[in-house]
Design a protein around this motif. Structure first.
Motif, mmCIF file in Angstrom:
data_model
loop_
_atom_site.group_PDB
_atom_site.id
_atom_site.type_symbol
_atom_site.label_atom_id
_atom_site.label_comp_id
_atom_site.label_asym_id
_atom_site.label_seq_id
_atom_site.Cartn_x
_atom_site.Cartn_y
_atom_site.Cartn_z
ATOM 1 N N LEU A 32 -78.994 1.394 15.391
ATOM 2 C CA LEU A 32 -78.707 1.760 13.993
ATOM 3 C C LEU A 32 -78.745 0.533 13.088
ATOM 4 O O LEU A 32 -79.246 0.590 11.971
ATOM 5 N N ALA A 33 -78.224 -0.592 13.597
ATOM 6 C CA ALA A 33 -78.217 -1.811 12.803
ATOM 7 C C ALA A 33 -79.640 -2.285 12.547
ATOM 8 O O ALA A 33 -79.976 -2.700 11.428
ATOM 9 N N LEU A 34 -80.494 -2.215 13.572
ATOM 10 C CA LEU A 34 -81.888 -2.619 13.405
ATOM 11 C C LEU A 34 -82.586 -1.729 12.396
ATOM 12 O O LEU A 34 -83.357 -2.200 11.557
ATOM 13 N N ALA A 35 -82.310 -0.425 12.467
ATOM 14 C CA ALA A 35 -82.918 0.517 11.531
ATOM 15 C C ALA A 35 -82.504 0.169 10.107
ATOM 16 O O ALA A 35 -83.332 0.132 9.192
ATOM 17 N N ALA A 36 -81.210 -0.119 9.934
ATOM 18 C CA ALA A 36 -80.709 -0.472 8.605
ATOM 19 C C ALA A 36 -81.355 -1.757 8.108
ATOM 20 O O ALA A 36 -81.751 -1.871 6.942
ATOM 21 N N LEU A 37 -81.489 -2.714 9.039
ATOM 22 C CA LEU A 37 -82.089 -3.999 8.677
ATOM 23 C C LEU A 37 -83.541 -3.800 8.247
ATOM 24 O O LEU A 37 -83.986 -4.360 7.240
ATOM 25 N N LEU A 38 -84.276 -2.996 9.021
ATOM 26 C CA LEU A 38 -85.686 -2.755 8.703
ATOM 27 C C LEU A 38 -85.827 -2.072 7.350
ATOM 28 O O LEU A 38 -86.687 -2.434 6.548
ATOM 29 N N LEU A 39 -84.964 -1.089 7.081
ATOM 30 C CA LEU A 39 -85.007 -0.399 5.796
ATOM 31 C C LEU A 39 -84.729 -1.378 4.661
ATOM 32 O O LEU A 39 -85.413 -1.395 3.644
ATOM 33 N N TRP A 40 -83.711 -2.212 4.897
ATOM 34 C CA TRP A 40 -83.328 -3.174 3.874
ATOM 35 C C TRP A 40 -84.471 -4.152 3.610
ATOM 36 O O TRP A 40 -84.805 -4.450 2.475
ATOM 37 N N LEU A 41 -85.097 -4.642 4.701
ATOM 38 C CA LEU A 41 -86.216 -5.577 4.566
ATOM 39 C C LEU A 41 -87.365 -4.908 3.830
ATOM 40 O O LEU A 41 -87.982 -5.497 2.938
ATOM 41 N N THR A 42 -87.647 -3.651 4.190
ATOM 42 C CA THR A 42 -88.767 -2.934 3.578
ATOM 43 C C THR A 42 -88.547 -2.786 2.083
ATOM 44 O O THR A 42 -89.412 -3.113 1.278
ATOM 45 N N PHE A 43 -87.344 -2.314 1.721
ATOM 46 C CA PHE A 43 -87.072 -2.138 0.303
ATOM 47 C C PHE A 43 -86.952 -3.480 -0.388
ATOM 48 O O PHE A 43 -87.364 -3.639 -1.521
ATOM 49 N N GLY A 44 -86.418 -4.468 0.320
ATOM 50 C CA GLY A 44 -86.303 -5.808 -0.246
ATOM 51 C C GLY A 44 -87.670 -6.355 -0.608
ATOM 52 O O GLY A 44 -87.873 -6.879 -1.704
ATOM 53 N N VAL A 45 -88.635 -6.195 0.309
ATOM 54 C CA VAL A 45 -89.991 -6.682 0.054
ATOM 55 C C VAL A 45 -90.610 -5.896 -1.101
ATOM 56 O O VAL A 45 -91.222 -6.465 -2.002
#
Ligand SMILES: [Zn+2]
Length: 160
Positions: A76-89
């Motif tokens: 779940l943490a990785l999923a959240a991180l990936l989402l955050w990175l995606t939206f961050g980019v």
């Protein structure tokens, strides 16, 4: 030492197609070993067929629950991180260089896949961590002494 919550069940009847009424004749599993794992033999009280089931000690069961829980949280943490990175980019105003656009496309592809699968896998692990009872798969002992995963009319019922 204690008894797993999971029960062994002989299915007495299954009727109908749309409405399945199944009656079970349940009996307890072998006791947990003090440590490690033990494979216990079960004789069905309803039909006399013999089965094997592996039961883990309380410590090992607990250790696996913790492991599943941690794996679930990591997913779940990785999923959240990936989402955050995606939206961050995506939200960077001047964005990354246009040269990197093809890379971005595949990045979105990967994160999109991971964004779907990681939460699902993570949640599955978290649910499993709660339900896991330290009981392995049921195997049937055939007449010739060989074991089989086909347990015809018998199954393990998870405890409440
Ligand atoms: Zn039976």
């Amino acid at each position: 030492m204690d008894q797993p919550r999971t029960m062994f069940a002989h299915m007495l009847s299954a009727k109908g197609v749309a409405v399945v009424v199944t009656n079970h004749r349940v009996q307890p599993l072998p006791m947990r070993p003090a440590e490690g794992s033990g494979t216990g033999r079960l004789v069905c009280g309803a039909c006399g067929r013999q089965f094997l089931v592996t039961v883990h000690s309380r410590d090992r069961t607990h250790a696996r629950r913790v492991l599943f829980f941690v794996l679930g949280l990591v997913g779940l943490a990785l999923a959240a991180l990936l989402l955050w990175l995606t939206f961050g980019v995506a939200m960077q105003p001047d964005g990354p260089d246009l040269d990197t656009e093809p890379d971005n496309a595949s990045w979105y592809g990967y994160t999109g896949m991971a964004g779907i699968f990681l939460p699902v896998i993570g949640l599955a692990y978290l649910i499993n961590a709660r339900k896991y009872d330290g009981v392995g798969r049921l195997r049937r002992i055939g007449e010739d002494g060989t074991t089989s995963r086909l347990t015809a009319g018998h199954k393990l019922l998870p405890g409440k």
